[in-house]
Structure formats: structure tokens, C-alpha cells
Design a protein around this motif. Structure first.
Motif, PDB file in Angstrom:
ATOM      1  N   UNK A  95       0.838  -1.202   0.000  1.00  0.00           N
ATOM      2  CA  UNK A  95       0.000   0.000   0.000  1.00  0.00           C
ATOM      3  C   UNK A  95       0.870   1.248   0.000  1.00  0.00           C
ATOM      4  N   UNK A  96       1.916   1.233   0.795  1.00  0.00           N
ATOM      5  CA  UNK A  96       2.830   2.366   0.846  1.00  0.00           C
ATOM      6  C   UNK A  96       3.528   2.532  -0.509  1.00  0.00           C
ATOM      7  N   UNK A  97       4.010   1.412  -1.074  1.00  0.00           N
ATOM      8  CA  UNK A  97       4.717   1.471  -2.356  1.00  0.00           C
ATOM      9  C   UNK A  97       3.830   2.048  -3.451  1.00  0.00           C
ATOM     10  N   UNK A  98       2.586   1.612  -3.489  1.00  0.00           N
ATOM     11  CA  UNK A  98       1.668   2.055  -4.543  1.00  0.00           C
ATOM     12  C   UNK A  98       1.235   3.508  -4.385  1.00  0.00           C
ATOM     13  N   UNK A  99       1.540   4.090  -3.228  1.00  0.00           N
ATOM     14  CA  UNK A  99       1.186   5.491  -2.998  1.00  0.00           C
ATOM     15  C   UNK A  99       2.409   6.397  -2.897  1.00  0.00           C
ATOM     16  N   UNK A 100       3.555   5.931  -3.421  1.00  0.00           N
ATOM     17  CA  UNK A 100       4.755   6.766  -3.456  1.00  0.00           C
ATOM     18  C   UNK A 100       4.426   8.088  -4.153  1.00  0.00           C
ATOM     19  N   UNK A 101       4.945   9.179  -3.624  1.00  0.00           N
ATOM     20  CA  UNK A 101       4.727  10.553  -4.095  1.00  0.00           C
ATOM     21  C   UNK A 101       3.397  11.136  -3.639  1.00  0.00           C
ATOM     22  N   UNK A 102       2.631  10.399  -2.874  1.00  0.00           N
ATOM     23  CA  UNK A 102       1.375  10.946  -2.371  1.00  0.00           C
ATOM     24  C   UNK A 102       1.551  11.434  -0.934  1.00  0.00           C
ATOM     25  N   UNK A 103       0.676  12.365  -0.568  1.00  0.00           N
ATOM     26  CA  UNK A 103       0.674  12.927   0.783  1.00  0.00           C
ATOM     27  C   UNK A 103      -0.126  12.003   1.703  1.00  0.00           C
ATOM     28  N   UNK A 104       0.450  11.659   2.853  1.00  0.00           N
ATOM     29  CA  UNK A 104      -0.249  10.793   3.802  1.00  0.00           C
ATOM     30  C   UNK A 104      -0.211  11.415   5.195  1.00  0.00           C
ATOM     31  N   UNK A 105      -1.284  11.180   5.937  1.00  0.00           N
ATOM     32  CA  UNK A 105      -1.307  11.555   7.350  1.00  0.00           C
ATOM     33  C   UNK A 105      -1.082  10.282   8.142  1.00  0.00           C
TER      34      UNK A 105
END
Length: 196
Positions: A95-105
Motif C-alpha cells: 500500500x505504501x509502495x503504490x502510494x509513493x509521491x502521495x501525501x499521507x497523514x
């Protein structure tokens, strides 16, 4: 453990292998009551995201597996297959890998929280850019992590997309459900016919 939870886990176990053969991960299996029948929702994902064609193919495969199994029992149900969706928490390294470059809280187990952009991921940790500072996050220390919807995201969101970031993910679920309802929705074990 509730029977619904047990049923969901059993269904996920049945679907994991066949959907993995299509290159898809089973992200969630949910069973909810809906009048005299139940709704079975299966969320899938893969690197690069899922398309309507992927959802259609997954729906056919899920139907095949369920038809050959007794896992749903004799009670009627409606099947919905969707993409994972941007609102689901990041709980696995993929999940983290697939959201690389995204903003997360991110909320940590000790109660502290931070918001940053995922810049790098591994099997045990991710690196976030938090206000220009690199912050290493260990997955086992994370209590909750959610992708944040961004408007005018740096880099313009998805390639070739002018939508606000995150909007496409929410729309994907709606489009997938609409396609599924139009072409693949099946009432299993119900002789009353299709809903109006």
C-alpha cells in the motif's frame, strides 16, 4: 469471532490465489446484509491501479470461484467488485509502495502524528518528506495512515490527469460499480429475478 468475519476471511482465502493469477491483490472482503439478501464487496488492487477491464475480469473470476464453492451458502447475495479506493488505510508495504509521491497523514502508536509525502518505501519502513525534512517511519509503529486528497498536487496527480488528486480514486469505485451493475451483477440463489 463473528460468523460474518469468519465468512469474509474464508472468502478472501478462496479468492486470493485465483485473483493473484490475474495479477490482482484482494484488499478487502466485506459482507453486509441488504434486506433478504447480502451484499458481498470485494476490493482489488495492483501496481499501477486497476481499470474497468480489470474489474470486469476480476468479477468473472470471483463469480466462477464462488459458483464452484459453498462459501456463500444457500442465501442469496449480490456481488460488487471495486478498486481499493483512496480512503482505505495503508496497512501493508505494498500500500505504501503504490502510494509513493502521495501525501499521507500518519498517526503513530505513541499518539503523535505527521503529514508528509512518501518518497521511498521498503518492506519495513517508508521515508516521508515532512516540511522538507526526511522522516523514517517504521510500519510496525504506525497506528493509522491515510492518503490525503490533494488539489493541484505537485506533478499533477496521475499522468495525463487533470482531476484533483484522489478524485479519480473515488470515481473509480463508482464507475466500477456502475459497470458491474450493468454487465456483471448477479443475484445468486434468488429465484425472484433481477431487481428493478
Amino acid at each position: 469471532m463473528s460468523s460474518t468475519r469468519q465468512d469474509s476471511e474464508r472468502i478472501e482465502a478462496e479468492l486470493t490465489g485465483p485473483l493473484a493469477a490475474l495479477g490482482l491483490d484482494v484488499e478487502a472482503v466485506e459482507i453486509t446484509p441488504a434486506g433478504k439478501r447480502r451484499v458481498l464487496r470485494v476490493a482489488v488492487d495492483q501496481d499501477g491501479g486497476v481499470t474497468l477491464d480489470d474489474v470486469a475480469e476480476a468479477t468473472r473470476e470471483v463469480n466462477r470461484v464462488l459458483d464452484e464453492s459453498d462459501v456463500m451458502g444457500e442465501h442469496p447475495y449480490t456481488l460488487e467488485v471495486t478498486s481499493r479506493g483512496v480512503d482505505r488505510p495503508l496497512t501493508l508495504p505494498r500500500h505504501w509502495r503504490r502510494n509513493t509521491d502521495r501525501l499521507v497523514k500518519v498517526t503513530l502508536a505513541d499518539g503523535t502524528s505527521m503529514t508528509g509525502r512518501i518518497t521511498d518505501t521498503g518492506q519495513e519502513t517508508a521515508t516521508l518528506d515532512v516540511a522538507g525534512q526526511q522522516q523514517l517511519v517504521t510500519y510496525t509503529d504506525v497506528a493509522k495512515a491515510l492518503v490525503q486528497v490533494e488539489f493541484n498536487r505537485p506533478g499533477g496527480g496521475r499522468a495525463g490527469s487533470e482531476e484533483p488528486d484522489g478524485a479519480g480514486d473515488a470515481e473509480d469505485d463508482t464507475e466500477h460499480d456502475a459497470e458491474h451493475d450493468a454487465e456483471h451483477d448477479a443475484e445468486h440463489g434468488d429465484d425472484e429475478g433481477e431487481d428493478a
